[in-house]
Design a protein around this motif. Structure first.
Motif, PDB file in Angstrom:
ATOM      1  N   ARG A 152      15.113  10.254  52.257  1.00 16.33           N
ATOM      2  CA  ARG A 152      15.841  11.078  51.289  1.00 16.33           C
ATOM      3  C   ARG A 152      16.386  12.331  51.962  1.00 16.33           C
ATOM      4  NH1 ARG A 152      11.019  10.750  48.622  1.00 16.33           N
ATOM      5  NH2 ARG A 152      10.799  13.018  48.773  1.00 16.33           N
ATOM      6  N   PRO A 153      17.668  12.638  51.782  1.00 15.98           N
ATOM      7  CA  PRO A 153      18.196  13.903  52.284  1.00 15.98           C
ATOM      8  C   PRO A 153      17.773  15.058  51.385  1.00 15.98           C
ATOM      9  CG  PRO A 153      19.901  12.767  51.085  1.00 15.98           C
ATOM     10  CD  PRO A 153      18.712  11.836  51.113  1.00 15.98           C
ATOM     11  N   THR A 154      17.926  16.264  51.883  1.00 17.26           N
ATOM     12  CA  THR A 154      17.666  17.461  51.089  1.00 17.26           C
ATOM     13  C   THR A 154      18.994  18.106  50.720  1.00 17.26           C
ATOM     14  OG1 THR A 154      15.547  17.850  52.187  1.00 17.26           O
ATOM     15  CG2 THR A 154      16.568  19.735  51.086  1.00 17.26           C
ATOM     16  N   VAL A 210      31.279  15.073  51.080  1.00 16.39           N
ATOM     17  CA  VAL A 210      30.938  13.949  50.209  1.00 16.39           C
ATOM     18  C   VAL A 210      31.388  14.323  48.800  1.00 16.39           C
ATOM     19  CG1 VAL A 210      29.095  12.494  49.287  1.00 16.39           C
ATOM     20  CG2 VAL A 210      28.933  13.365  51.626  1.00 16.39           C
ATOM     21  N   SER A 211      32.087  13.421  48.144  1.00 18.29           N
ATOM     22  CA  SER A 211      32.528  13.733  46.779  1.00 18.29           C
ATOM     23  C   SER A 211      31.332  13.697  45.834  1.00 18.29           C
ATOM     24  CB  SER A 211      33.586  12.737  46.313  1.00 18.29           C
ATOM     25  OG  SER A 211      32.998  11.493  45.996  1.00 18.29           O
ATOM     26  N   VAL A 212      31.403  14.508  44.812  1.00  9.72           N
ATOM     27  CA  VAL A 212      30.306  14.608  43.869  1.00  9.72           C
ATOM     28  C   VAL A 212      30.049  13.267  43.178  1.00  9.72           C
ATOM     29  CG1 VAL A 212      31.718  15.395  41.933  1.00  9.72           C
ATOM     30  CG2 VAL A 212      29.348  16.087  42.066  1.00  9.72           C
ATOM     31  N   GLU A 213      31.105  12.495  42.929  1.00  8.82           N
ATOM     32  CA  GLU A 213      30.952  11.207  42.260  1.00  8.82           C
ATOM     33  C   GLU A 213      30.259  10.201  43.169  1.00  8.82           C
ATOM     34  OE1 GLU A 213      30.842   8.722  39.142  1.00  8.82           O
ATOM     35  OE2 GLU A 213      31.461  10.839  39.138  1.00  8.82           O
ATOM     36  N   ASP A 214      30.636  10.187  44.455  1.00  7.47           N
ATOM     37  CA  ASP A 214      29.986   9.270  45.394  1.00  7.47           C
ATOM     38  C   ASP A 214      28.498   9.590  45.522  1.00  7.47           C
ATOM     39  OD1 ASP A 214      32.257   7.855  45.870  1.00  7.47           O
ATOM     40  OD2 ASP A 214      32.700   8.766  47.824  1.00  7.47           O
ATOM     41  N   PHE A 215      28.172  10.875  45.598  1.00  7.75           N
ATOM     42  CA  PHE A 215      26.766  11.253  45.752  1.00  7.75           C
ATOM     43  C   PHE A 215      25.972  10.848  44.514  1.00  7.75           C
ATOM     44  CE2 PHE A 215      23.032  13.564  46.877  1.00  7.75           C
ATOM     45  CZ  PHE A 215      23.116  13.768  48.246  1.00  7.75           C
ATOM     46  N   ALA A 216      26.573  11.034  43.328  1.00 12.46           N
ATOM     47  CA  ALA A 216      25.893  10.663  42.084  1.00 12.46           C
ATOM     48  C   ALA A 216      25.627   9.166  42.028  1.00 12.46           C
ATOM     49  CB  ALA A 216      26.731  11.102  40.886  1.00 12.46           C
ATOM     50  N   LEU A 260      26.035   6.869  47.015  1.00 12.42           N
ATOM     51  CA  LEU A 260      26.806   6.548  48.224  1.00 12.42           C
ATOM     52  C   LEU A 260      26.686   7.724  49.191  1.00 12.42           C
ATOM     53  CD1 LEU A 260      29.973   5.026  46.510  1.00 12.42           C
ATOM     54  CD2 LEU A 260      27.971   3.831  47.439  1.00 12.42           C
ATOM     55  N   ILE A 261      25.521   7.799  49.840  1.00 11.18           N
ATOM     56  CA  ILE A 261      25.175   8.956  50.674  1.00 11.18           C
ATOM     57  C   ILE A 261      25.246   8.550  52.143  1.00 11.18           C
ATOM     58  CG2 ILE A 261      23.365  10.632  51.192  1.00 11.18           C
ATOM     59  CD1 ILE A 261      22.254  10.080  48.365  1.00 11.18           C
ATOM     60  N   PRO A 262      25.929   9.319  52.987  1.00 12.39           N
ATOM     61  CA  PRO A 262      25.992   8.987  54.418  1.00 12.39           C
ATOM     62  C   PRO A 262      24.599   8.922  55.022  1.00 12.39           C
ATOM     63  CG  PRO A 262      27.559  10.725  53.867  1.00 12.39           C
ATOM     64  CD  PRO A 262      26.704  10.537  52.665  1.00 12.39           C
ATOM     65  N   ASP A 263      24.418   7.994  55.998  1.00 15.26           N
ATOM     66  CA  ASP A 263      23.123   7.941  56.670  1.00 15.26           C
ATOM     67  C   ASP A 263      22.969   9.163  57.583  1.00 15.26           C
ATOM     68  OD1 ASP A 263      24.475   7.434  59.122  1.00 15.26           O
ATOM     69  OD2 ASP A 263      24.450   5.285  58.736  1.00 15.26           O
ATOM     70  N   ALA A 264      21.775   9.323  58.157  1.00  7.85           N
ATOM     71  CA  ALA A 264      21.469  10.540  58.913  1.00  7.85           C
ATOM     72  C   ALA A 264      22.393  10.720  60.108  1.00  7.85           C
ATOM     73  CB  ALA A 264      20.013  10.521  59.371  1.00  7.85           C
ATOM     74  N   ALA A 265      22.698   9.625  60.811  1.00 12.77           N
ATOM     75  CA  ALA A 265      23.559   9.724  61.991  1.00 12.77           C
ATOM     76  C   ALA A 265      24.976  10.133  61.606  1.00 12.77           C
ATOM     77  CB  ALA A 265      23.572   8.395  62.743  1.00 12.77           C
ATOM     78  N   THR A 266      25.488   9.520  60.538  1.00 16.65           N
ATOM     79  CA  THR A 266      26.841   9.880  60.079  1.00 16.65           C
ATOM     80  C   THR A 266      26.884  11.324  59.618  1.00 16.65           C
ATOM     81  OG1 THR A 266      27.194   7.585  59.382  1.00 16.65           O
ATOM     82  CG2 THR A 266      28.674   9.255  58.468  1.00 16.65           C
TER      83      THR A 266
END
Length: 817
Positions: free
Chosen positions: A650-652, A771-777, A780-786
């Motif tokens: 999980r990201p912070t 990251v767009s707010v809609e994608d995050f909701a 659709l969250i980028p992986d750690a490397a990205t």
């Protein structure tokens, strides 16, 4: 190991320190060693009881415990150098001795310490310890015992803890030996050849201090090298012999010996505080490059970070205290009538950014690397961290030098303080007039303030600002932060701030705000005040408007009528458009007219972003004749570049700011609710309860959701652990042309923004990754490397902004010079 071929002469000098001497001799006898050694013990004219105890300890060790060596009793204190030279000559007289070791009487050696130092095969080498003022000193996790109980012997000490730590230290940094330009002589091993060619210690440095500095310089001049064995550790109580001297006397000897050192070598002695950073750097870079992570690596790193914080906090607090004392002393000397009436304003010290965020950034990165299993980091990472450590060491050097200069300045001021004496007739009259001048409407006050105004007109080299003065009470407001930043560009000029008010107040017309800065409290009802403003504008020929809001008034109109005027409008924001958003079309029209006049007739128009400049160009087209300067204002602090892996996948996500309507808190909480399990959510705000209540009940009680408040320094530390940050702005012109400080902070600290529109100032034009707010909701969250790639890309935008800021400042200064 060839240590059995070596024979070492160990020289120990003692002065009124029988208790620690006994412990040192005991440790030499009890610790394991394959290296043959003899001991030359020199008592430097201790008190009779101490002499007897030292001699008894040594003779018992020789007679009963097999110690080899000789005891030398001196009737006169020869000092550290003289005492050691007695032992050095004794050792040189024995042709079988291959090495000479100078060992303080207040150390406790550990198993194999001498074997390891001899096996390193160096001209001069020293171990690590807990008490040393160079890179040999390291923070420790153990407590050996109460120094006040040393008379009870080793039974009162936790010797197994020391033994265990020395073993763990050896394992963690095995084989790590580094070059050094200075060794502390609490323990140093020399080859016989070095001593024969360089010579013994210089006895002019009596009774002690700077003799080791001198000897190290001579070693380097002789073509030899010095090294630190970072895998060998002994305990050092510190100053057991010289601590017996009177404090004042010892300080006097140290100052004299420092002067002797500088005279002998023709150079200033260099402070060694930075070597604490060198120690941290050497240990950390070795640890992160090591293919095997050991618990002591991370444990030692945490100790270093804590030690550095304590050091820096102390230095910064002391520096602040010294500056306060100097300001207070200077204010006390300002006893003329003008100062008493206008205020005793001294230039405030230039605020210097704290080094604590630098420490926290390094701490976070090293901790991250040490917490990752697997192979050591790449050489590129090691080099990058080395640069950061060295940069911190340079900044620490500057802080130490500045603090030392300030301390000397204060001492000189205090020494020059005149003796107390009765007040002169002139001073008594001045004080009486000053009491009358406490009332702004009094004749004395008016006369003195009139004189102040005449002095400004006579001097002439100034800038007339239309804005309230940026006092400390206002510094949290973004508007005044910009006013303060512009003010700091012109420290040598007279800056006069016109605080225009629609109604009269019980304030004097002119007040001094700071050194070289004044405030005019202007009432629009006063024709005389407007006339004086016009007179100052004619004399200064430079006027600066902080926002178009400061233009539509009679005082500003009077100033703008001055012939040959250079005037500047700092736009700050799209004021007319904001009035229209609130349906105040009358105010919008008035400020449109002022803005139009500025783009046509002003010398310069200052904008916070190129997007704002483009907007004005589109809005006014051919009417825009003023030169536009892009000048964003921000204080950039760099964050960690560490990997920051996601915690349990999980990201912070962070939000740091207020709960105003334009922050779009409801939209933010909607995202949190939809993606609650996909991230940890950290909300930092002064309005804790408002923020908490804005969240749905199930969000408020969820373990992933946190709401708190934080100071600026604490927030910088939190940023080091975050991956994404909320910047929710409505898609409107006000935001299209802005340059949010919060967004710059996020990018500088490697935090990827979550946005509902990327059209914020110049950031989208510069290619900001987000990251767009809609994608995050939707998860659709980028992986750690990205995410790391996105953060690295965004840091380049910060560098462009820094260049843009520097260019804008230069252009503005040139325009008003």
């Amino acid at each position: 190991m060839n240590s059995k071929k070596a024979r070492v002469g160990i020289v120990i000098v003692t002065f009124n320190s029988a208790e620690v001497f006994a412990l040192a001799i005991e440790s030499l006898i009890k610790t394991r060693s394959d290296t043959e050694f003899v001991v030359a013990a020199i008592d430097n004219a201790s008190r009779p009881a101490e002499r007897a105890a030292v001699q008894a300890t040594f003779e018992h060790a020789v007679a009963q415990q097999g110690l080899q060596g000789k005891f030398f009793q001196q009737d006169k204190n020869l000092g550290f150098s003289g005492g050691n030279n007695i032992g050095i000559q004794y050792c040189l007289a024995d042709p079988t001795i291959t090495h000479i070791c100078l060992l303080n009487s207040d150390v406790i050696v550990t198993d194999r310490w001498l074997d390891y130092l001899v096996a390193a095969d160096k001209d001069a080498i020293g171990p690590l310890t807990n008490a040393s003022n160079n890179e040999q000193g390291i923070p420790i996790p153990y407590h050996l015992g109460d120094r006040n109980r040393l008379g009870e012997g080793s039974a009162a000490l936790d010797m197994p803890l020391l033994t265990e730590f020395a073993i763990r230290r050896r394992e963690g940094w095995l084989g790590f030996t580094v070059d050094s330009e200075f060794l502390s002589y609490y323990c140093v091993l020399f080859s016989r050849e070095l001593i024969e060619r360089v010579g013994a210690l210089d006895e002019r440095f009596f009774p002690g201090a700077y003799e080791d500095d001198d000897h190290c310089v001579r070693i380097l001049q002789g073509g030899f090298k010095m090294h630190v064995a970072r895998d060998v550790y002994i305990h050092h109580w510190g100053s057991a012999s010289f601590g017996k001297l009177d404090v004042v006397e010892a300080q006097g000897f140290a100052a004299q010996n420092r002067a002797r050192f500088e005279e002998k070598h023709g150079r200033a002695w260099q402070d060694r505080t930075r070597l604490s950073v060198t120690a941290w750097m050497q240990d950390s870079l070795f640890a992160i490059a090591s293919p095997k992570r050991l618990p002591i690596h991370l444990e030692t790193h945490h100790l270093y970070a804590r030690q550095m914080r304590t050091l820096v906090e102390g230095l910064e607090a002391y520096s602040k205290h010294l500056n306060g004392e100097i300001a207070r002393w200077q204010a006390e000397q300002m006893n003329d009538l003008r100062s008493l009436v206008m205020g005793r304003h001294i230039d405030e010290p230039v605020s210097v950014a704290s080094l604590l965020p630098v420490i926290n950034g390094i701490d976070a990165d090293i901790e991250q690397y040490l917490s990752t299993d697997g192979e050591g980091v790449s050489p590129e990472v090691v080099q990058r961290m080395k640069v950061r450590f060295e940069s911190f060491a340079n900044e620490l050097d500057a802080l130490v030098a500045k603090t030392s200069r300030t301390a000397r300045e204060l001492t000189a001021m205090q020494a020059a303080r005149p003796q107390d004496k009765p007040l002169s007739f002139k001073q008594r009259v001045t004080n009486r007039l000053a009491r009358a001048a406490q009332f702004p409407t009094s004749k004395v006050s008016r006369l003195v303030r009139g004189y102040e105004l005449l002095q400004l007109l006579r001097h002439g080299d100034g800038i007339l600002f239309f804005a309230p003065y940026p006092t400390k009470e206002r510094e949290r407001d973004g508007y005044f932060q910009r006013v303060k930043a512009i003010d700091s560009l012109f420290p040598s000029k007279h800056r006069v701030y016109c605080d225009v008010r629609g109604h009269p107040e019980a304030k004097p017309f002119i007040e001094r705000a700071a050194h070289n800065a004044w405030v005019l409290n202007i009432s629009l009802a006063s024709r005389n005040q407007r006339w004086l403003v016009a007179l100052l504008a004619r004399r200064f020929k430079r006027v600066y408007f902080h926002s178009v809001l400061r233009m539509p008034n009679a005082a500003a109109e009077a100033a703008l009528r001055a012939p040959g005027l250079k005037w500047v409008l700092d736009v700050h924001g799209v004021v007319p458009e904001e009035f229209r958003m609130h349906n105040d079309f009358f105010s919008a029209r008035i400020h449109d007219d002022c803005e139009r006049m500025a783009v046509e007739k002003a010398s310069r128009v200052i904008v916070v972003s190129q997007a704002m400049g483009n907007y004005l160009a589109h809005k006014y087209r051919e009417l825009l004749r003023a030169k536009v300067i892009v000048l964003p204002i921000f204080a950039l602090e760099k964050g960690s570049e560490g990997a920051r892996p996601y915690k349990d996948g999980r990201p912070t996500v962070i939000y740091a700011g207020g709960t105003q309507k334009w922050q779009n808190i409801p939209a933010m909480m909607n995202v949190v609710a939809r993606a609650l399990d996909h991230a940890d959510w950290w909300m930092y705000t002064p309005d804790v309860e408002v923020m908490r209540n804005a969240a749905a009940p199930e969000v408020q009680n969820h373990p992933n959701f946190h709401v708190a408040s934080a100071t600026r320094a604490e927030l910088n530390e939190v940023y080091q652990q975050c991956h994404f940050g909320f910047i929710l702005r409505d898609d409107m012109v006000v935001n299209h042309v802005s340059c949010p400080t919060k967004l710059i902070e996020y990018l500088a600290f490697g935090i990827v923004p979550i946005v509902d529109t990327p059209n914020i100032g110049d950031f989208n034009t510069y290619g900001m990754r987000y990251v767009s707010v809609e994608d995050f909701a939707k998860g659709l969250i980028p992986d750690a490397a990205t995410r790391m790639e996105m953060a690295a890309h965004n840091r380049a935008i910060c560098e462009r902004l820094v260049e843009q800021k520097a260019t804008g400042e230069k252009e503005l200064i040139e325009a008003l010079t």
